[in-house]
Design an enzyme around this catalytic site. Structure first.
Site, short mmCIF file in Angstrom:
data_model
loop_
_atom_site.label_atom_id
_atom_site.label_comp_id
_atom_site.label_asym_id
_atom_site.label_seq_id
_atom_site.Cartn_x
_atom_site.Cartn_y
_atom_site.Cartn_z
N ASP A 21 37.39 -25.15 -20.44
CA ASP A 21 36.65 -23.96 -20.87
C ASP A 21 36.62 -23.86 -22.39
O ASP A 21 35.98 -22.97 -22.95
CB ASP A 21 37.20 -22.68 -20.21
CG ASP A 21 38.63 -22.37 -20.63
OD1 ASP A 21 39.25 -23.17 -21.34
OD2 ASP A 21 39.12 -21.27 -20.23
N SER A 22 37.27 -24.83 -23.07
CA SER A 22 37.09 -24.97 -24.51
C SER A 22 35.62 -25.21 -24.84
O SER A 22 35.19 -25.02 -25.99
CB SER A 22 37.94 -26.14 -25.06
OG SER A 22 37.79 -27.29 -24.25
N ASP A 69 37.55 -26.73 -15.23
CA ASP A 69 38.38 -25.60 -15.65
C ASP A 69 37.80 -24.31 -15.11
O ASP A 69 36.59 -24.04 -15.27
CB ASP A 69 38.38 -25.56 -17.20
CG ASP A 69 39.68 -25.10 -17.78
OD1 ASP A 69 40.59 -24.75 -17.01
OD2 ASP A 69 39.80 -25.11 -19.02
N LYS A 94 41.41 -26.63 -12.65
CA LYS A 94 42.57 -26.18 -13.43
C LYS A 94 42.48 -24.69 -13.61
O LYS A 94 41.38 -24.15 -13.81
CB LYS A 94 42.59 -26.87 -14.80
CG LYS A 94 43.69 -26.33 -15.72
CD LYS A 94 43.86 -27.15 -16.98
CE LYS A 94 42.95 -26.77 -18.13
NZ LYS A 94 43.05 -25.36 -18.57
N GLU A 103 44.81 -21.19 -15.39
CA GLU A 103 45.90 -20.83 -16.30
C GLU A 103 46.86 -19.83 -15.67
O GLU A 103 46.43 -18.91 -14.98
CB GLU A 103 45.31 -20.21 -17.58
CG GLU A 103 44.46 -21.18 -18.38
CD GLU A 103 43.94 -20.57 -19.68
OE1 GLU A 103 44.33 -19.43 -20.05
OE2 GLU A 103 43.12 -21.24 -20.35
N GLU A 135 50.85 -26.21 -22.97
CA GLU A 135 50.14 -26.05 -24.26
C GLU A 135 51.00 -25.30 -25.27
O GLU A 135 51.53 -24.21 -24.99
CB GLU A 135 48.80 -25.31 -24.03
CG GLU A 135 48.04 -25.10 -25.34
CD GLU A 135 46.57 -24.76 -25.17
OE1 GLU A 135 46.07 -24.76 -24.02
OE2 GLU A 135 45.93 -24.48 -26.20
#
Ligand code: KIV
Length: 267
Positions: A47-48, A86, A116, A118, A185
């Site tokens: 999602d960057s 993501d 993925k 978070e 991270e």
């Protein structure tokens, strides 16, 4: 020789085999082909993309539809690398059914081989439900950019005893929930090592030191294709920004002067 297709179970098995996991982000077809050809094990459609592709100031605005579209472009490269999509902000936080539907779209419409998301213990119910739907999950703890407002900025996490213990607990919870790997991270390298030693699934570090089972970086950062300073943990391997700028400048010069096109470049 054609590389064997990477899957979530084969990535998980790399830890036992002592093989480091190389992960890069990609957000489009051609970049996916190139990084796959370079031998990455996993392509993360992160999602960057919100920041490095769409120009947002954080990862929060990117939508599920946008992530599905970018993931589908990467999946069309038919890579040997596992494609991990993501899950964007608010696609799984509100409820378990939301999580399952969003993960389902990443696989069904986006062609991802895994997703993925978070968070640690707080998202275990989501992870379990997504796994129940047959979709492998990569965890992500430490600095979790979707919680940037709660964290108060992009800061190194796990620096005191309490947060260190909490992250160890989160890592164990992700392993127990059935994640095939987890991103760590922006944590101190010693904590990256401790978590790596404590779990049996691969840890994929980004600013988490050299002892993780693998590493992930944002492709734009390693090729110098970004307009913001890279974080301390980034190693730059190229200058794509300079390449594009020089090529575009030369093209503009040639069009303006009439040097492009010549007759060989005409029908
Ligand atoms: O969105 C992303 O690119 C990521 C990596 C930095 C781990 O989550």
């Amino acid at each position: 020789m054609e590389r064997k297709k990477r899957t979530a179970p084969s990535i998980a098995a790399m830890k036992k085999a002592g093989e480091k996991v190389a992960v890069l982000t990609a957000y489009d077809y051609m970049t996916a082909k190139l990084v796959d050809g370079a031998g990455v094990d996993v392509i993360l459609v992160g999602d960057s993309a919100a920041m490095v592709v769409l120009g947002h100031e954080s990862t929060l605005p990117v939508t599920l539809d946008e992530m599905v579209m970018l993931t589908a472009a990467v999946a069309r490269a038919h890579t040997a690398a596992l494609v991990v999509g993501d899950m964007p902000f608010m696609s799984y936080q509100a409820s378990v059914p939301d999580a399952v539907r969003a993960a389902g779209r990443m696989v069904k419409d986006g062609g991802a081989g895994a997703v993925k998301l978070e968070g640690g213990r707080k998202v275990v119910t989501r992870i379990e439900a997504v796994l129940d739907a047959g979709i492998p999950v990569m965890g992500h703890i430490g600095l979790t950019p979707q919680s940037i407002h709660k964290l108060g900025g992009y800061r190194v996490q796990g620096k005191n005893d309490e947060t260190r213990e909490a992250l160890l607990e989160d890592a164990r919870a992700l392993e127990e929930a059935g994640c095939f790997s987890m991103v760590l991270e922006a944590i101190p390298w010693q904590l990256g090592k401790d978590i790596t030693d404590a779990v049996s699934i691969p840890t994929i570090g980004i600013g988490a030191g050299p002892h993780c089972d693998g590493q992930v970086l944002v492709i734009n950062d390693i090729i110098g294709y970004s307009d913001v300073p890279a974080p301390k943990f980034v190693r730059r391997y190229g200058d794509a920004g300079k390449l594009v700028s020089e090529a575009a400048t030369a093209y503009v010069r040639d069009v303006k002067s009439g040097a492009y096109p010549d007759l060989d470049e005409s029908y």
